[in-house]
Design an enzyme around this catalytic site. Sequence first.
Site, PDB file in Angstrom:
ATOM      1  N   ASP A 124      25.363  34.310  36.097  1.00  0.00           N
ATOM      2  CA  ASP A 124      25.134  35.221  34.976  1.00  0.00           C
ATOM      3  C   ASP A 124      24.780  36.616  35.479  1.00  0.00           C
ATOM      4  OD1 ASP A 124      24.952  35.961  32.333  1.00  0.00           O
ATOM      5  OD2 ASP A 124      22.908  35.214  32.070  1.00  0.00           O
TER       6      ASP A 124
ATOM      7  N   ASN B 218      32.820  30.745  25.901  1.00  0.00           N
ATOM      8  CA  ASN B 218      33.324  32.049  26.346  1.00  0.00           C
ATOM      9  C   ASN B 218      34.650  32.431  25.699  1.00  0.00           C
ATOM     10  OD1 ASN B 218      32.076  31.802  29.791  1.00  0.00           O
ATOM     11  ND2 ASN B 218      31.135  32.736  28.000  1.00  0.00           N
TER      12      ASN B 218
HETATM   13  C1  FPP Z   1      28.432  35.671  32.962  1.00  0.00           C
HETATM   14  O1  FPP Z   1      28.163  37.044  33.068  1.00  0.00           O
HETATM   15  C2  FPP Z   1      29.618  35.325  33.722  1.00  0.00           C
HETATM   16  C3  FPP Z   1      30.750  34.782  33.164  1.00  0.00           C
HETATM   17  C4  FPP Z   1      30.872  34.529  31.740  1.00  0.00           C
HETATM   18  C5  FPP Z   1      31.937  34.448  33.949  1.00  0.00           C
HETATM   19  C6  FPP Z   1      31.745  34.140  35.397  1.00  0.00           C
HETATM   20  C7  FPP Z   1      32.949  34.616  36.114  1.00  0.00           C
HETATM   21  C8  FPP Z   1      32.992  35.063  37.385  1.00  0.00           C
HETATM   22  C9  FPP Z   1      31.835  35.000  38.262  1.00  0.00           C
HETATM   23  C10 FPP Z   1      34.215  35.666  37.974  1.00  0.00           C
HETATM   24  C11 FPP Z   1      35.460  34.865  37.940  1.00  0.00           C
HETATM   25  C12 FPP Z   1      35.306  33.466  38.438  1.00  0.00           C
HETATM   26  C13 FPP Z   1      35.994  32.933  39.469  1.00  0.00           C
HETATM   27  C14 FPP Z   1      35.797  31.516  39.835  1.00  0.00           C
HETATM   28  C15 FPP Z   1      36.934  33.706  40.263  1.00  0.00           C
HETATM   29  P1  FPP Z   1      28.021  37.894  31.744  1.00  0.00           P
HETATM   30  O2  FPP Z   1      29.302  38.575  31.480  1.00  0.00           O
HETATM   31  O3  FPP Z   1      27.532  37.053  30.615  1.00  0.00           O
HETATM   32  O4  FPP Z   1      26.917  38.926  32.175  1.00  0.00           O
HETATM   33  P2  FPP Z   1      25.838  39.641  31.246  1.00  0.00           P
HETATM   34  O5  FPP Z   1      24.885  38.556  30.778  1.00  0.00           O
HETATM   35  O6  FPP Z   1      25.198  40.600  32.178  1.00  0.00           O
HETATM   36  O7  FPP Z   1      26.580  40.303  30.129  1.00  0.00           O
END
Ligand code: FPP
Length: 259
Positions: free
Chosen positions: A18, A66
Amino acid sequence: MALVDVSRLPHHVAVIMDGNGRWARAQGRIRTDGHAEGSHAVRRVVRAARRLGVRALTLYAFSEQNWNRPRVEVDTLMELLRDYLLRERAELLEHGIRLRAIGRRDKLPARVREVLDPLERDTAALDGMVLSLALSYGGREEIVDSVRALAAQVAAGRLAPDAIDEPTLASEMPSLSVGPVDLLIRTGGEQRISNFLLWGSAYAELYFTDTLWPAFDAPDLYGAVAAFQQRDRRFGRVPSDVGGYAGPLAPHGLPQAGE
Ligand code: FPP
């Protein structure tokens, strides 16, 4: 840097990655840049976990929920995933890492499945570490799917309702085939499970860090493992009595009864 005892590693480490969006905002960049940087953190952490000797690593890359994000963000995440699978192929093969997806894969775009399927197939026999990418994954959904599978067996007369116990249900959950979670890490400062490995995390040690996922690196993983090794895992028993998870999915790496 944190000292890790490699003879007492968590068998199964899971990560809620996250903080990509907040990392990007802090840099004055757009959210999707945070996801792109997050995919580099994935590469670093997979490499570090493998080098350390962790046997199973499960990453929450895209939750069932998501799909409700803006279209452009979902599309970007799917492209990043495709790029990651293409880019890391050689590295996974070289380091003996088996890659597999857990979750409702039929919802993934064909562009992702067409690179995911062969990579799963080509790494299926590797046993250095199992890297599970949770894609279109939800813990509740996984439980529902396994209940459905058992219900179908009951309806077909192949399974008696009384024969259903915890191992029977767990045996239908793909996330459990590598054993229950020992250490669950969440980056980004929030302290919740967010529908991740609900069943498998029942006795997981939880580790929360404020570090945003794109900034997470090998030393952060070592720190989490070192913290895990300070914990007193009792599994509901009294300290002198603890022998590790007693079920059929008992992972190696935990002290077994009598040790
Ligand atoms: C949460 O951060 C993260 C995700 C919803 C997606 C995770 C994806 C990756 C790490 C990259 C792609 C994955 C691979 C395996 C190549 P957020 O967007 O909710 O962050 P925030 O809480 O700061 O808004």
